[in-house]
Design an enzyme around this catalytic site. Structure first.
Site, mmCIF file in Angstrom:
data_model
loop_
_atom_site.group_PDB
_atom_site.id
_atom_site.type_symbol
_atom_site.label_atom_id
_atom_site.label_comp_id
_atom_site.label_asym_id
_atom_site.label_seq_id
_atom_site.Cartn_x
_atom_site.Cartn_y
_atom_site.Cartn_z
ATOM 1 N N GLU A 1 91.308 65.017 20.363
ATOM 2 C CA GLU A 1 92.336 64.276 21.396
ATOM 3 C C GLU A 1 92.257 62.998 21.372
ATOM 4 O O GLU A 1 92.008 62.467 22.412
ATOM 5 C CB GLU A 1 92.397 65.170 22.793
ATOM 6 C CG GLU A 1 93.010 66.362 22.416
ATOM 7 C CD GLU A 1 93.322 66.999 23.875
ATOM 8 O OE1 GLU A 1 92.949 66.373 25.010
ATOM 9 O OE2 GLU A 1 94.040 68.203 24.103
ATOM 10 N N GLU B 1 94.301 74.459 20.564
ATOM 11 C CA GLU B 1 94.016 75.063 22.271
ATOM 12 C C GLU B 1 95.267 75.460 22.880
ATOM 13 O O GLU B 1 96.299 74.702 23.006
ATOM 14 C CB GLU B 1 93.457 73.806 22.863
ATOM 15 C CG GLU B 1 92.195 72.982 22.440
ATOM 16 C CD GLU B 1 91.450 71.937 23.069
ATOM 17 O OE1 GLU B 1 92.105 71.763 24.525
ATOM 18 O OE2 GLU B 1 90.699 71.104 22.726
HETATM 19 C C1 GAL Z 1 91.976 69.320 26.470
HETATM 20 C C2 GAL Z 1 90.999 69.160 25.836
HETATM 21 C C3 GAL Z 1 89.758 70.023 26.050
HETATM 22 C C4 GAL Z 1 89.921 70.193 27.375
HETATM 23 C C5 GAL Z 1 91.005 70.548 28.005
HETATM 24 C C6 GAL Z 1 90.937 70.697 29.511
HETATM 25 O O1 GAL Z 1 93.043 68.354 26.461
HETATM 26 O O2 GAL Z 1 91.070 68.834 24.281
HETATM 27 O O3 GAL Z 1 88.490 69.575 25.598
HETATM 28 O O4 GAL Z 1 88.993 69.000 27.908
HETATM 29 O O5 GAL Z 1 91.861 69.603 27.921
HETATM 30 O O6 GAL Z 1 90.735 69.415 30.199
#
Ligand code: GAL
Length: 671
Positions: A142, A312
């Site tokens: 990210e 994700e």
């Molecule tokens: C996403 C990130 C993950 C994890 C998740 C929860 O934005 O890519 O690594 O941090 O948020 O905060």
């Protein structure tokens, strides 16, 4: 469709790994993304690599029929590296160093750090780059998250100056482009040019008064610094790609963040082998309405106009300090199908199990802290099991792409620096137009101007402010050839340097729109005005343009306020096509009524379904038949009526009234 999970073997005792792999495999998952934050375990001291534990984990993956995505760990430089070279740390607008203790604590422009990041990526590629279970790479994590796209370090400053030298060659050209004579800001050499950091002026009304955009900087400087920052991020990414490519062939992606505004994703996207993004519809700071999630998927698909991954996908209640809502039974399955309907071909759930320690203790995934499979695990296993039903549909159909909303990051940035009105947001405006069109089941694309003009018949240019005569000529050619273009207020007001044009508004769009904007009024402090048109009576908010018509014909009029009786929306026939100018912001209902008319007159097929709030309709086509994915985003059973005969995709039976369970979905086809 492939399904996977984000897993952190380094967070759990090795004795637990086997059970986790067994459970993943039993749920039908086939991919595991690993390592993107594991630097301190991969290289505990400079030059001492320990990959043996990764080998052992990969052996278990193999035994359980799982493949992997390898993340490079550059989002979390380890403590030894920060201590060795604190100059890698980013600096914020006010000159404060942003230190170790969370993540993303590095500056993209720092060449030492870029080398360290490429070095660890290369070591991983040497060791695992040809592993037969490796499906893809993800660089970093990210980019830009936690407000890190811009950095104000000496390296960023030097990088920006070099970038400006390449762009302008001559300092006078820069002074001219930025108009730096204003407030005696002229530069005598490139080395004098500043970064847009801490100044004297402050915009007290800005939501973040300390941010770069609130300090009264020159708009040309701001836009160029934002452009430079995207280039620095691309260079940082590309250094890792080059290092990986010396040893490894699988595709390289980066996990993007949907409608995140700070990076030009069109440009970054062109450096990715495929697009992937992180989809969290609901967490501690709020819940994204389903149309906004649909918009984000569509924007991600539009970057390459190709299928994408969700790297994700939310799979539990989420938060850092507070917890968002627990996904209701059926919701994770619905989010997964929504992603697939919009073009995702792989979905990776975040995360396997809530971690016991660290910042994200409350970011739940498939399993809770106790590691016992419960309802969310079973829901995901069911989702994976039933995904095969639509496999052919996803494989064999495309998106119609005959309607497009143009998205452009430079416009977004310009509007963010100076939004005109506290109620104005470029992204929200695009989402409103996307939603108004999507309601009618046309699956609008959200893409660049080039992408839109290539395939669409109906193109929307919301607040398309930065123009040159070349862009206007392309739009004119498109309309002359029979296309329909919708242009809104605040279009055609600036040049590419972010300077205001000297011409009447909408600048070079005047001919195609057949009008000029005589006067405008920013509707502040909740002020509204009535507007009347084919949608009946409505209220305009945020902005009103009063239109002086040349060849255009009025389609809506202001009923009150300073422009009472004057045209608010106008339609111009131009060549074989049409240009509609929308001079104000109207309600979602009125916009949806207008959108229906635009779709029909552009000759694009409306879906057979009567729109209902809470029901999302995505259209796909195999070139002959239309397929509609119907999704109920509410917790109540709903009935959807079809105005034309359609057949169920699974039973082929003709259906008229379709019952959707709470969070239920179905697919129908129309010949
Ligand atoms: C996403 C990130 C993950 C994890 C998740 C929860 O934005 O890519 O690594 O941090 O948020 O905060």
């Amino acid at each position: 469709m492939l399904f996977g999970v984000d897993y952190y073997p380094e967070h759990w005792p090795e004795t637990r790994w086997e059970e986790d792999c067994r459970l993943m495999s039993a749920a039908g998952l086939s991919l595991v993304r690993i390592l993107e934050f594991a630097w301190s375990r991969l290289e505990p001291e400079e030059g001492r690599y320990d990959f043996s534990w990764v080998e052992r984990f990969l052996n278990l993956l193999e035994q359980h029929g799982l493949q992997f995505v390898l993340g490079t760990p550059s989002a979390t430089p380890p403590k030894w590296l920060v201590d060795k070279d604190p100059s890698i740390l980013p600096i914020d607008e006010s000159g404060r160093t942003r230190g170790f203790g969370s993540r993303r604590h590095y500056c993209f422009s720092n060449s030492n750090y870029r080398e360290h990041a490429a070095r660890i990526a290369e070591e991983l590629a040497k060791r695992f780059g040809n592993h037969h279970l490796l499906v893809a790479w993800q660089t970093d994590n990210e980019f830009g998250c936690h407000n890190t796209a811009l950095s104000f370090t000496p390296e960023a400053h030097a990088g920006f100056i070099d970038w400006l030298k390449r762009k302008y060659q001559d300092i006078e050209a820069l002074n001219e482009a930025w108009g730096s004579v204003f407030w005696s800001q002229e530069y005598r050499s490139f080395d004098e040019v500043i970064l847009p950091s801490h100044t004297v002026a402050r915009d007290p009304g800005a939501s973040a008064p300390d941010s770069m955009v609130a300090q009264g900087h020159n708009p040309g400087l701001l836009l160029d610094f934002q452009r430079y920052s995207t280039d620095a991020i691309i260079a940082f990414h590309q250094a890792q790609v080059d290092a990986i490519r010396r040893h490894s062939d699988p595709p390289v992606t980066h996990n993007l963040m949907g409608d995140f505004p700070d990076i030009d994703y069109h440009r970054l996207g062109s450096h990715l082998d495929f697009v992937s993004w992180d989809n969290y519809p609901s967490f501690e700071w709020g819940r994204a309405p389903y149309n906004v999630v649909g918009f984000r998927h569509t924007l991600m698909r539009g970057l390459k106009r190709r299928p994408f991954w969700v790297m994700e996908q939310q799979s539990g209640p989420c938060g850092w300090r507070m917890l968002g809502d627990t996904p209701a039974p059926g919701e994770i399955g619905l989010w997964s199908l929504q992603a697939a309907a919009h073009g995702a071909r792989t979905i990776v759930y975040f995360r396997w199990r809530a971690c016991r320690t660290g910042t994200e203790q409350y970011w739940y995934g498939i399993l809770d802290h106790d590691g016992i499979p419960r309802r969310r695990y079973r829901e995901i296993a069911d989702t994976v099991e039933t995904a095969g039903t639509y496999e052919q549909l996803w494989e064999q159909t495309q998106f119609p792409e005959d309607v497009a909303v143009v998205h452009d990051y430079e416009h977004l940035w310009s509007h963010r620096f100076q939004p005109h009105n506290p109620g104005f947001s470029y992204t929200e405006l695009l989402q409103r137009y996307y939603t108004a069109l999507a309601t009618w089941g046309v699956s609008p694309a959200v893409t660049s101007l080039e992408g839109a003009l290539e395939s669409a018949r109906l193109v929307v240019l919301p607040a398309y402010s930065l123009v040159d005569s070349d862009t206007a000529a392309r739009i004119e050619r498109f309309v002359t050839a029979g296309g329909t273009v919708i242009v809104t207020y605040r279009s055609g007001i600036r040049d590419r340097n972010n300077a205001m044009l000297e011409e009447p508004i909408p600048g070079p769009f005047r001919r195609v729109a057949g009008l000029t904007v005589g006067e405008f009024d920013s509707l502040n402090f909740g002020r509204t005005t009535t507007v009347e048109g084919a949608f009946g009576q409505d209220r305009a908010a945020v902005w009103t343009d009063s239109l002086d018509l040349e060849s255009a014909e009025a389609a809506a009029w202001y009923g009150s306020g300073p422009f009472a009786g004057e045209p608010a929306i106008a339609v111009n026939q131009f060549g074989d096509g049409t240009c509609v100018y929308v001079g104000c912001d109207i309600s979602p209902e009125a916009l949806s009524t207008l959108a229906r008319g635009w779709i029909e007159s552009a000759g694009v097929q409306l879906s057979p379904f009567v729109p209902q709030s809470g029901i999302e309709i995505v259209r796909r086509t195999d070139g002959r038949l239309s397929y509609y994915v119907l999704m109920n985003h509410t917790g109540r059973a709903r009935l959807v009526e079809s105005t034309r005969p359609v057949q169920s995709y699974t039973t082929q039976q003709e259906v008229r009234r379709i019952r959707l369970d709470p969070y239920g979905t179905t697919v129908v086809r129309e010949s």
